[in-house]
Write an enzyme that holds these catalytic residues in place. Structure first.
Site, PDB file in Angstrom:
ATOM      1  N   HIS A 204       0.825  -1.215   0.000  1.00 47.59           N
ATOM      2  CA  HIS A 204       0.000   0.000   0.000  1.00 47.59           C
ATOM      3  C   HIS A 204       0.853   1.257   0.000  1.00 47.59           C
ATOM      4  CE1 HIS A 204      -3.768  -2.320   1.281  1.00 47.59           C
ATOM      5  NE2 HIS A 204      -3.811  -2.006   0.013  1.00 47.59           N
ATOM      6  N   ARG A 311      -9.506  -5.502 -16.256  1.00 48.26           N
ATOM      7  CA  ARG A 311      -9.153  -6.911 -15.997  1.00 48.26           C
ATOM      8  C   ARG A 311      -9.781  -7.268 -14.655  1.00 48.26           C
ATOM      9  NH1 ARG A 311      -3.957  -5.049 -18.458  1.00 48.26           N
ATOM     10  NH2 ARG A 311      -3.494  -6.435 -20.215  1.00 48.26           N
ATOM     11  N   ARG A 347     -13.911  -7.056 -18.709  1.00 52.29           N
ATOM     12  CA  ARG A 347     -13.663  -8.375 -19.278  1.00 52.29           C
ATOM     13  C   ARG A 347     -14.002  -9.431 -18.221  1.00 52.29           C
ATOM     14  NH1 ARG A 347      -7.694  -9.613 -20.967  1.00 52.29           N
ATOM     15  NH2 ARG A 347      -7.485  -9.708 -18.721  1.00 52.29           N
ATOM     16  N   ASN A 474      -1.325  -8.995 -26.835  1.00 50.54           N
ATOM     17  CA  ASN A 474      -0.382  -9.688 -25.939  1.00 50.54           C
ATOM     18  C   ASN A 474      -0.510 -11.198 -26.146  1.00 50.54           C
ATOM     19  OD1 ASN A 474      -0.066  -7.130 -24.997  1.00 50.54           O
ATOM     20  ND2 ASN A 474      -1.175  -7.440 -23.090  1.00 50.54           N
ATOM     21  N   ARG A 485       4.582 -15.795 -23.660  1.00 52.61           N
ATOM     22  CA  ARG A 485       4.816 -14.383 -23.356  1.00 52.61           C
ATOM     23  C   ARG A 485       5.577 -14.175 -22.051  1.00 52.61           C
ATOM     24  NH1 ARG A 485      -1.416 -12.270 -22.389  1.00 52.61           N
ATOM     25  NH2 ARG A 485      -0.540 -10.657 -21.060  1.00 52.61           N
ATOM     26  N   CYS A 522      -6.276  -3.568 -27.262  1.00 53.17           N
ATOM     27  CA  CYS A 522      -5.921  -3.267 -25.869  1.00 53.17           C
ATOM     28  C   CYS A 522      -4.675  -4.001 -25.409  1.00 53.17           C
ATOM     29  CB  CYS A 522      -7.097  -3.551 -24.945  1.00 53.17           C
ATOM     30  SG  CYS A 522      -7.736  -5.224 -25.083  1.00 53.17           S
TER      31      CYS A 522
END
Ligand code: PEP
Ligand code: MG
Length: 600
Positions: A204, A311, A347, A474, A485, A522
């Protein structure tokens, strides 16, 4: 060669360097102040029985005072520091946590010991429990409990808060660790940045530093011994590199880069509120990719026109159990309300592949045993397998839809049958919600990610079935070039300018437009200044990227003409290898955007 070429040929670091984890970007040069802070090294003393309740009272008084301090800090904070506010709220909750409060008072009473000692014991027990947790994200949360306990400990021992704000020279603070609240105090002083021995990218403290734009490096072991107050250093919060005792030439280089960055930032600021269109009026939506609500202030600050990709995995990874519908609803409601009237594209769960399998709740041991997870039960395949989880996410999404402009995005669609199955589930979920009298927005667009070659080949068929396409380069690069990847041995083969990748993007755009549906992209390519002009020229309707890069891509767009962009894309598409593409772009782009791309 342009200054934006791949960065793997960075010069080797000079000897006087320390390498940490860069958690908040920005380069600063200043003298350091090392804070050797007293931590919970508590002395022990035995209490006579008639002192015990008084000691409990002293402890609960310190808990109350810590709460008052946090509330005061909370009041002083600017409203747009949402993430900092929610961290303070979570610390306020910890002050009421049984593991801290009841356990400490229990130890005072049962062992007749002083409050500092009892608190240290309770904290030690909590730490042991956290140490046994496999999940690194949850393990890292112990740092928050320790920050809260440190505050109470400080109050018990009458320690004043360290006066960060009174530094009159610019300084870089060094300590074993800082709490998120410490970081907020730094804002008021002459603190240019900080570095710590502890911490990680998701701590944090790091989150607050990023939201304040305060350069920070964490995870440098023994930093408080290796550096002394008065030492000069350069701190690079992006790469995590510290250069101690820099030469005058190094300092000058940093100052020059700070000056250039400031000029660039000032200039880019002026683009934030401008529309994203070319000189001749071709509009391309520039939207944001985010993973947490904590990023929303940045989305709004940098002028994104919506969320192109939310996401949704974090709600699932942060819990021991999959989140319930109400928890998901709370997330989606806040997201949609914050972005309205712009669209927010959520998504559905994209678990599997490289996505933190070890963090997925519910002991799905069979997922861990997959031999080839990238080709396994991931993304939409997982949702169609675990349909209850999928239904609960869809229910939360549709229930949230009345709070803004929701678009639902389905990941890794590879066959029309998957889409059909999803549609059946959506129809059933909507019927159920109608029966339960939950209102749902009149229009919720449902689109699919195009990220596997079969989706590209079948794009004409898919385009008739969905409301929009979002190209996920990606994964598309990974699956079409057969390059994992996440594998460093083949990372050099991961090539967005591979002609096969460029042609697949083009083909998807054409198929989408032939059916009158918008096509966005994206993947990381969208926010790469070298790729973006090519993508714009290929006819993408929307590019979605990390929020902070939006003004820079907008500046490129606003300095372009649509015919120029189309011409570049056309030439690039005629190249037969990626080197040729890079050479061509280096020449062409330096001509059109001399300030963005210069030739050495
Ligand atoms: C992609 O695959 O390009 C994408 C945007 O999704 P992710 O990186 O989350 O797989
Ligand atoms: Mg993907």
């Amino acid at each position: 060669m342009t200054h934006l070429d791949k960065q793997d040929n960075r010069p080797a670091p000079p000897a006087r360097t320390l390498q940490g984890i860069g958690v908040s970007p920005g380069i600063v040069a200043a003298k350091v102040v090392v804070l050797k802070r007293q931590t919970l090294r508590a002395g022990w003393y035995h209490l006579p029985s008639d002192h015990i309740e008084k000691e409990v009272g002293r402890f609960t008084g310190a808990i109350r005072a810590a709460g008052d301090e946090l509330l005061l800090l909370r009041e002083k904070l600017a409203d747009d520091l949402d993430d900092a506010l929610s961290i303070i709220d979570s610390h306020l909750l910890m002050l009421r946590d049984r593991m801290i409060v009841e356990r400490t008072t229990g130890i005072i009473r049962h062992k007749s010991v002083n409050a500092e000692w009892a608190l240290a014991q309770a904290l030690g027990e909590i730490e042991e429990r956290f140490d046994r947790i496999d999940d690194p994200y949850i393990r890292e949360r112990f740092a928050d409990i320790k920050h809260v306990a440190d505050r109470v400990f400080g109050l018990l021992s009458g320690r004043e808060h360290e006066p960060f704000a009174s530094e009159d020279q610019p300084v870089i603070l060094v300590a074993n660790d800082f709490s998120p609240e410490d970081t907020l105090h730094m804002q008021a002083g002459n603190v240019q940045g900080f570095l710590t021995e502890k911490g990680g990218i998701t701590s944090h403290t790091a989150i607050v530093a990023r939201s304040l734009g305060l350069p920070a490096v964490v995870g440098i072991e023994h930093a408080t011994s290796l550096l002394a107050t008065g030492d000069s250093i350069i701190l690079d919060g992006g790469s995590g590199l510290i250069i101690s005792d820099p030469t005058p030439a190094e300092v000058q280089r940093v100052q020059e880069s700070i000056r250039r960055n400031r000029l660039l930032a000032d200039e880019l600021d002026s683009y934030i509120h401008l529309t994203s269109e070319t000189k001749d009026g071709l509009a391309i939506r520039l939207s944001a990719n985010i993973e947490t609500l904590e990023e929303l202030p940045a989305v709004l600050r940098f002028g994104s026109e919506g969320i192109g990709l939310f996401r949704s995995e974090l709600d699932y990874f942060n819990n021991r159990q999959p989140p319930n519908e109400e928890q998901l609803l709370a997330t989606y409601q806040r997201l949609l309300a914050a972005m309205a009237p712009y669209p927010a594209t959520v998504r559905t769960l994209d678990v599997g592949g490289d996505k933190f399998l070890n963090r997925f709740p519910g002991n799905k041991a069979w997922l861990d045993r997959e031999r080839n997870p990238a080709l396994g039960l991931r993304s939409i395949r997982f949702s169609l397998y675990e349909q209850n989880m999928f239904r609960s996410q869809l229910r939360a999404l549709f229930r949230a839809s009345v709070h803004g402009r929701l678009q639902i995005l389905l990941p890794l669609i590879s066959a029309p049958a998957e889409l059909r199955q999803v549609k059946e589930i959506v129809t059933a979920v909507l019927a159920e919600l109608a029966e339960q009298r939950y209102p749902v927005a009149d229009e919720v667009k449902i689109g699919m990610m195009v990220e596997v070659p079969s989706a590209v080949v079948m794009a004409d068929v898919f385009a008739a079935e969905v409301d929009f396409f979002a190209i996920g380069t990606n994964d598309l690069i990974q699956y079409s070039l057969a390059i994992d990847r996440g594998n460093q041995y083949v990372a050099n083969l991961y090539e967005p300018f591979h002609p096969a990748v460029l042609r697949m993007i083009r083909r998807t755009v054409e198929a989408g437009h032939a059916c009158n549906i918008p096509v966005s992209l994206c993947g990381e390519m969208a926010g790469d200044p070298l790729c973006a002009p090519v993508l714009m020229g290929m006819g993408l309707d929307e590019l979605s990227m990390r929020p902070a890069i939006v003004p820079r891509i907008k500046r490129l767009l606003r300095h372009s003409r649509s015919d120029e962009l189309r011409q570049i894309a056309g030439e690039v598409l005629r190249c037969d290898d990626s080197e040729q593409v890079r050479d061509l772009l280096a020449k062409q782009l330096a001509g059109i955007y001399p300030r963005e791309f210069y030739q050495r």
